[in-house]
Design a protein around this motif. Structure first.
Motif, PDB file in Angstrom:
ATOM      1  N   GLY A 231      -1.319  -3.577  33.863  1.00  0.00           N
ATOM      2  CA  GLY A 231      -2.709  -3.160  33.622  1.00  0.00           C
ATOM      3  C   GLY A 231      -2.884  -1.678  33.371  1.00  0.00           C
ATOM      4  N   HIS A 232      -1.804  -0.929  33.239  1.00  0.00           N
ATOM      5  CA  HIS A 232      -1.903   0.536  33.191  1.00  0.00           C
ATOM      6  C   HIS A 232      -1.695   1.138  31.810  1.00  0.00           C
ATOM      7  N   HIS A 233      -2.180   0.460  30.790  1.00  0.00           N
ATOM      8  CA  HIS A 233      -1.947   0.961  29.427  1.00  0.00           C
ATOM      9  C   HIS A 233      -3.258   1.055  28.667  1.00  0.00           C
ATOM     10  N   PRO A 234      -3.259   1.886  27.636  1.00  0.00           N
ATOM     11  CA  PRO A 234      -4.416   1.887  26.731  1.00  0.00           C
ATOM     12  C   PRO A 234      -4.533   0.532  26.037  1.00  0.00           C
ATOM     13  N   GLN A 235      -5.737   0.232  25.615  1.00  0.00           N
ATOM     14  CA  GLN A 235      -5.978  -0.983  24.845  1.00  0.00           C
ATOM     15  C   GLN A 235      -5.073  -1.021  23.611  1.00  0.00           C
ATOM     16  N   GLY A 236      -4.548  -2.206  23.336  1.00  0.00           N
ATOM     17  CA  GLY A 236      -3.765  -2.392  22.120  1.00  0.00           C
ATOM     18  C   GLY A 236      -2.295  -2.054  22.271  1.00  0.00           C
ATOM     19  N   THR A 237      -1.909  -1.564  23.443  1.00  0.00           N
ATOM     20  CA  THR A 237      -0.511  -1.210  23.656  1.00  0.00           C
ATOM     21  C   THR A 237       0.381  -2.449  23.619  1.00  0.00           C
TER      22      THR A 237
ATOM     23  N   ASN C 160       4.656  -7.548  12.372  1.00  0.00           N
ATOM     24  CA  ASN C 160       3.273  -8.038  12.410  1.00  0.00           C
ATOM     25  C   ASN C 160       3.074  -9.215  13.359  1.00  0.00           C
ATOM     26  N   TYR C 161       4.163  -9.847  13.762  1.00  0.00           N
ATOM     27  CA  TYR C 161       4.031 -11.029  14.630  1.00  0.00           C
ATOM     28  C   TYR C 161       5.101 -11.005  15.712  1.00  0.00           C
ATOM     29  N   PRO C 200       0.882   0.824   9.305  1.00  0.00           N
ATOM     30  CA  PRO C 200       0.507  -0.461   8.708  1.00  0.00           C
ATOM     31  C   PRO C 200       1.094  -1.678   9.423  1.00  0.00           C
ATOM     32  N   ALA C 201       2.003  -1.481  10.377  1.00  0.00           N
ATOM     33  CA  ALA C 201       2.473  -2.640  11.136  1.00  0.00           C
ATOM     34  C   ALA C 201       1.448  -2.916  12.224  1.00  0.00           C
ATOM     35  N   PHE C 202       1.216  -4.180  12.506  1.00  0.00           N
ATOM     36  CA  PHE C 202       0.087  -4.532  13.363  1.00  0.00           C
ATOM     37  C   PHE C 202       0.477  -5.152  14.707  1.00  0.00           C
ATOM     38  N   TYR C 203       1.738  -5.561  14.850  1.00  0.00           N
ATOM     39  CA  TYR C 203       2.117  -6.054  16.178  1.00  0.00           C
ATOM     40  C   TYR C 203       2.930  -4.984  16.909  1.00  0.00           C
ATOM     41  N   SER C 204       4.051  -4.609  16.351  1.00  0.00           N
ATOM     42  CA  SER C 204       4.828  -3.532  16.961  1.00  0.00           C
ATOM     43  C   SER C 204       5.114  -2.465  15.921  1.00  0.00           C
ATOM     44  N   THR C 205       5.230  -1.243  16.368  1.00  0.00           N
ATOM     45  CA  THR C 205       5.601  -0.133  15.498  1.00  0.00           C
ATOM     46  C   THR C 205       6.840   0.496  16.109  1.00  0.00           C
ATOM     47  N   ASP C 206       7.835   0.786  15.291  1.00  0.00           N
ATOM     48  CA  ASP C 206       9.119   1.196  15.867  1.00  0.00           C
ATOM     49  C   ASP C 206       9.082   2.584  16.498  1.00  0.00           C
ATOM     50  N   LEU C 207       8.217   3.451  15.993  1.00  0.00           N
ATOM     51  CA  LEU C 207       8.011   4.754  16.632  1.00  0.00           C
ATOM     52  C   LEU C 207       6.539   4.824  17.040  1.00  0.00           C
ATOM     53  N   PRO C 208       6.179   4.189  18.146  1.00  0.00           N
ATOM     54  CA  PRO C 208       4.753   4.034  18.462  1.00  0.00           C
ATOM     55  C   PRO C 208       4.140   5.170  19.259  1.00  0.00           C
ATOM     56  N   ASP C 209       4.974   5.977  19.916  1.00  0.00           N
ATOM     57  CA  ASP C 209       4.396   6.982  20.805  1.00  0.00           C
ATOM     58  C   ASP C 209       5.328   8.181  20.939  1.00  0.00           C
TER      59      ASP C 209
ATOM     60  N   ARG D 260      -5.920  -9.933  15.716  1.00  0.00           N
ATOM     61  CA  ARG D 260      -5.540  -8.533  15.588  1.00  0.00           C
ATOM     62  C   ARG D 260      -5.110  -8.028  16.964  1.00  0.00           C
ATOM     63  N   LYS D 261      -4.404  -6.941  16.914  1.00  0.00           N
ATOM     64  CA  LYS D 261      -4.012  -6.281  18.162  1.00  0.00           C
ATOM     65  C   LYS D 261      -4.852  -5.037  18.389  1.00  0.00           C
ATOM     66  N   TYR D 262      -5.277  -4.369  17.337  1.00  0.00           N
ATOM     67  CA  TYR D 262      -6.001  -3.123  17.565  1.00  0.00           C
ATOM     68  C   TYR D 262      -7.278  -3.004  16.741  1.00  0.00           C
ATOM     69  N   ALA D 263      -7.134  -3.025  15.438  1.00  0.00           N
ATOM     70  CA  ALA D 263      -8.308  -2.838  14.576  1.00  0.00           C
ATOM     71  C   ALA D 263      -8.572  -4.162  13.834  1.00  0.00           C
ATOM     72  N   ASP D 264      -8.971  -4.078  12.596  1.00  0.00           N
ATOM     73  CA  ASP D 264      -9.207  -5.303  11.811  1.00  0.00           C
ATOM     74  C   ASP D 264      -7.920  -5.631  11.078  1.00  0.00           C
ATOM     75  N   ASP D 265      -6.939  -6.130  11.824  1.00  0.00           N
ATOM     76  CA  ASP D 265      -5.590  -6.272  11.282  1.00  0.00           C
ATOM     77  C   ASP D 265      -5.445  -7.507  10.396  1.00  0.00           C
ATOM     78  N   ASP D 266      -6.406  -8.431  10.476  1.00  0.00           N
ATOM     79  CA  ASP D 266      -6.426  -9.605   9.604  1.00  0.00           C
ATOM     80  C   ASP D 266      -5.170 -10.450   9.686  1.00  0.00           C
ATOM     81  N   LEU D 267      -4.629 -10.579  10.884  1.00  0.00           N
ATOM     82  CA  LEU D 267      -3.456 -11.435  11.091  1.00  0.00           C
ATOM     83  C   LEU D 267      -3.897 -12.890  11.238  1.00  0.00           C
ATOM     84  N   ILE D 268      -2.922 -13.757  11.304  1.00  0.00           N
ATOM     85  CA  ILE D 268      -3.153 -15.197  11.446  1.00  0.00           C
ATOM     86  C   ILE D 268      -3.982 -15.482  12.696  1.00  0.00           C
TER      87      ILE D 268
END
Lengths: 407, 407, 407, 407
Positions: A231-237, C160-161, C200-209, D260-268
């Motif tokens: 529960g300790h993360h920003p939204q969408g993490t 993305n998934y 543009p990746a929506f599930y995971s990003t390889d360099l996210p933070d 979506r995970k964060y914004a309007d990602d338009d995923l399945i």
């Protein structure tokens, strides 16, 4: 039910997996429940006292023993000091053993003394830092005396306004304090460093993310690891990815499981996004599968704060959700998954996960429980035991317990 | 300083605005401070008692009188019932008047009675709903007896888990309860309906957004309006736009000002995003400018919870930020703005706002204060008065006050 | 104006600071503008072509020269390859010099080739990874040939998934690819590793933070550093604290400045939360003040995408905001701040920052510009130059430029 | 499989529900797929062309017919004008019917003409507003000519910077434009007003939330309703509650499903949080159960943008997820639920939902499909048909389609 179980066996066999292996994994999987989860707790607005909520460590252990009795996978209980402070640790250890329990991770409290208004290990005043360090050292001593090998460290340190303190100086003090603590850590003991995005500090938090905790752990040494509270993360993490990264760095110390919709709501694990919990376990099982060294020594712990619901039942519910997520992750067809991944079959790969997730694993968990001599339905078993009613009668309502300010 | 003031006058003159008009606006602008802001409060983890924090309503009023003494724009104080319940309201009203204050909005507490575990006005049990309604009705009576014309209603009602209650049924109960309350509202009194995105309920909140509050207000009648708490929105929400919409619907009842970084952190108004506060006032001034009927009857109120900082000083600081935002909004060159807007000059229009925002309005506020016989620096005036030290000596530390569970 | 300047001088003198030092800091502060900011860009829904938007690198440089002409602090221009690919780099370098510019950071494009559908440096296919590595190596060569010493690396890699790819395997591939690139890096060149929360990746990003980028940089070597794009964080993130941490780790490579309300909106830097931009510079100035080694070698760069507003004017506006934030941070009374911090005076410390922030620094920036022989108002200078109208006439509207898919 | 089905039948019987009723509900449940989901689309960074992606409306219909062929529940296709503009609507209508399809909701495009840089229905320029209105009116005519009864209206209108335009004036223009449109609406046609939290406008969006859309709909008349796109909310929003509120207000026009995970990602749809999708359907089924008038006329539509995955297969996958969520919601034991709710049994009530959610409904959906003469596994049926390979061969790769700027 038996038909369902047979079908899961057949599906696994098709994937080349013996269901007995899956069962063995589930059987050796255990989750630690927190002593403070059995006492009253709430929000800053109100603590609703629960009839029969545990009022001291002995009662908390008695409640935890009920969870262990019906689930069979919760043999240890995490402690919070000073909430659980007792005079005679050997006596309480013996009492726990008598209940079929062991004492688990020791959680120092570095946020409730008046001295900690501006922080503990990061405070600008050396005196306060020393007080905080001394408290952790005393927790290490307690852990040694009760054969616990985990110190679970959460800091509430942070600032509420820009400029309130110097962020780099706080970091220096944090590292300095942690080094003193680490130096006192016995060899076999691990220091798990928790992070939290915000709250109770509202502008900056000194350990705000996994990156900061990991950096600190790396500077300290091999027995320092990162603790992930879901529960300790920003939204969408993407928490599964954090888990993957920490496993890859060999520093995933353990979990504090719970669920939330927005902030650190401390709801029942897996109650709002069970698929995410499944994806977390998918990363762990994947690492186990590749003999990742870290995967075998993760401390699975619950950290929840039940505001309006019955404490013991909520704890059992959490256990069921975590077991469910793990069981489903064990069903993933990893050969098919890898094949799909390496051929760019995005949806095929996703469907391998989804096929496992959509499987109803209740028959599988029933089988595991029956083999262990447990009731297939832990909630029903607890409800029918009359324990909740008994403690509601015996324990006085509303006596302050738990240690939270309003409890 | 005088030069700065003259320059602001000149700039305004160029825009065709007489600075005396701006000064008149600032002089007639007043902000209500909350009684509960003078007592101890904190987070669910800890309430750090402040030396000298007010312990009862008389002390809270005495503190509020200090804020009024140095700012000159805080003549009223909001009450919270039962935290501020007294036996003799006429006596307390006279005491307030003696201090140069009036009693303001009455805030019913519908979240701290044990009965409200599952809600108040939305509770599935008619008995609990009746209790909650009766409490609001008694608050209306108090308001009448002290010549207050605002009931400020915040509900903590909601659910923590999917399925816990029926969301539409809760809505029906909410409307039904509100209708009973509205029927008891005297003609000259307004019912301000606050909304909040989440907390203390963590899955659903019965009044989660401005849309829900507005719908309820519309169903009730013209004396029901919406209360905007600046900390009660999801991240990324455009609050100035909500203000614009409510003004346009003629239903903006008032504000609860505070600031936050993530959730409802209840920090000092304008301390983290002062530009957003400015943009809120820009909408109000724009509506005033067009003689919007609603713009003249907005209740400007503070709702903050100071965890680690001195209570009275924090309140004064908030007042200064709100005055600053309003003063800057009054400097916006509305003719130039409209011109840029209607020619599609995006950056030109933005720069009109920015020019006002970048202006240092401290000389202008100094002028206003000096004309009112006030110290130009309210913080310095308060600090040098010795009041904080005096109450710290006189009031016993740590006695439970404020009404929050941990306080 | 002159009076204002004198007052800033007097205030600084009281703090023991010579205003000439502040001026010197501002005079030596420079910001790099991006070539792609001068071409058309937009959202996935629409690119609105701007009349006169630059169509090739020469035109972009010509536009950048206008920004440098009126601001005097933008002598370098970042390149994006292949968008800015030319046959003769020496010719373009000479052309830039002729315009009074230098070529700056080289940004490889690892997201627009059809091959990168499933990633570039992290792709499961070794062939695609090799293509991506080769592209970065060719960018290093370009950088060498134009005397640029910064490679600015942003990856669009991700999934993305859930299940689409193995997150740990991707991490291994990433490190492996980066090591190959780092090995080719000349001694004096730095590799800045950008991170981005999502898109543009929506599930995971390889360099996210920042944590992931920093870990990679540490594994590579001293010439690898982290690049902070101010729009690439989850909501509520404390970016000043990230800056502080990276400075403390000696790995803050530079910035991509822009602002946003929700996601990576790429709006004008400081346009929505100017106070946050000020707090970022407060961390940098604090580190400079303590002779932090990193503070002196930060690459200040803009990365914006102007959808509906004029390109050149938006760039100048961004420069003004960044200069303003830096100038205000230089006014902070660091002695008073430290004193307040170390005595637990939360609000006193905050007010030290706020006093600097509320100061109108336009007279100070005017003085700096006048001393440099610049127009005190860069926007007015640009608007009156007729350049925008000229290029609108000369350059054909709507010809695809910029490199973005819709542009 | 058959055993599983029998068990679901038995469980339902225990709840007093005939499984045939459930099957009947599933059989009459249909979902509309969007023509634009069959063409190429992507992000602002890149559109990855899919081999065989549809290039015109006829090809899109042919693809949609495949989805209908294997799912049996997608008989209609939404259109987007002008992307799908044709000369002869009767011919295309006949072609659709020949394919076993009907033409569905008509979606006007109010964001891609150069004229819409600063908005469409809200633009400050009356000429642009008239152009936008005329376009919607022409869409109404198209809808009439093809026997469609839904206009699905999404506005990209908004501003990127504070001050850019007057927010209340934009609201007046919006209402005025909508009134003109509504006046032209034939009796049997509904105007569905979509809202979106942000993007492509980044500071303010003129229809940002359900409250705004509902207010507009109420001002227009009974044939105006709200369209809920599941990806158009701030993080943490309780979408099921919005659905409940709209049902209660009798204004839930329909859905645009995606995830979506964060914004309007338009995923399945349902790919990242399937439990939330289930909770949405739980609200709808609950309303159906109480004979809510609105529940019977909801338009279930998909709105997705597939970036890297195969278009047709992604669409089928979405359908399966939506059917799964609906089927599970139909299994909820509503008697037991109400009982638990009205006795304050928080966890008992939650478990009623969870029991339905944990049920593996694949055997149930298989039964439904088999009865309809469909393959039990629509994905396998489509994959084995060879259609994807055929169109990949026949349709030229990379020809711009879809209408998105980069496509």
């Amino acid at each position: 039910m038996a038909e369902h179980f047979e079908q899961i066996r057949a599906t696994l066999a098709q994937q080349g997996t013996d269901i007995e292996q899956v069962i063995a994994h589930i059987q050796t999987f255990s989750i630690e429940t927190p002593s403070w989860g059995y006492g009253n707790s709430g929000t800053r607005f109100k603590v609703f006292p629960w009839p029969g909520a545990a009022r001291d460590l002995r009662e908390k252990l008695a409640d935890a023993a009920q969870v262990q009795r019906v689930t069979g996978c919760c043999p240890t209980v995490a402690l919070h000091i000073p909430w659980d402070q007792v005079d005679d640790w050997q006596e309480i250890k013996a009492y726990a053993e008598h209940l079929g329990l062991r004492l688990g991770a020791v959680n120092p409290n570095l946020f409730q003394d008046h001295a900690y208004r501006f922080g503990s290990l990061c405070h600008f005043d050396k005196g306060v830092r020393s007080q905080a360090i001394a408290h952790v050292l005393s927790c290490i001593e307690i852990a040694q005396s009760i054969d616990s090998n985990v110190i679970s460290l959460w800091l509430a340190d942070g600032t509420n306004y820009p400029g309130q303190d110097d962020l780099r100086h706080r970091r220096h003090r944090l590292l300095d304090s942690l080094q003193t603590i680490y130096a006192a850590l016995p060899d076999r003991m691990r220091l798990l460093i928790e992070y939290k995005f915000f709250e109770p500090a509202f502008y900056s938090t000194d350990l705000p993310d996994w990156g900061t905790s990991l950096l600190m752990a790396q500077k300290l040494g091999p027995n320092a690891e990162v603790l992930v509270d879901t529960g300790h993360h920003p939204q969408g993490t993407n928490i599964p990815q954090i888990v993957a990264q920490l496993l890859d760095e060999d520093r995933l110390g353990g979990f504090h499981f719970n669920d939330r919709k927005y902030a650190d709501d401390d709801l029942i694990a897996g109650s709002l996004n069970p698929f995410e919990l499944f994806c977390i376990f998918h990363e762990i099982v994947g690492a186990q599968h590749e003999s990742n060294a870290n995967a075998g020594r993760i401390a699975y712990m619950i950290d929840q704060s039940h505001n309006i619901e019955p404490k013991i039942e909520a704890m059992i519910q959490s256990i069921l959700h975590i077991q469910t997520a793990y069981a489903k992750a064990l069903l993933v067809d990893r050969v098919a998954l890898q094949q799909a991944q390496e051929s760019g079959d995005v949806l095929g790969a996703y469907r391998v996960l989804q096929a496992a997730y959509e499987t109803d694993v209740r028959p599988l968990l029933t089988e595991v429980r029956v083999r262990q001599g447990l009731d297939p339905d832990p909630i029903a078993a607890f409800r029918s035991s009359g324990y909740a009613e008994q403690v509601a009668r015996e324990r006085t309502l509303g006596e302050s317990v738990g240690g939270y300010p309003g409890a």
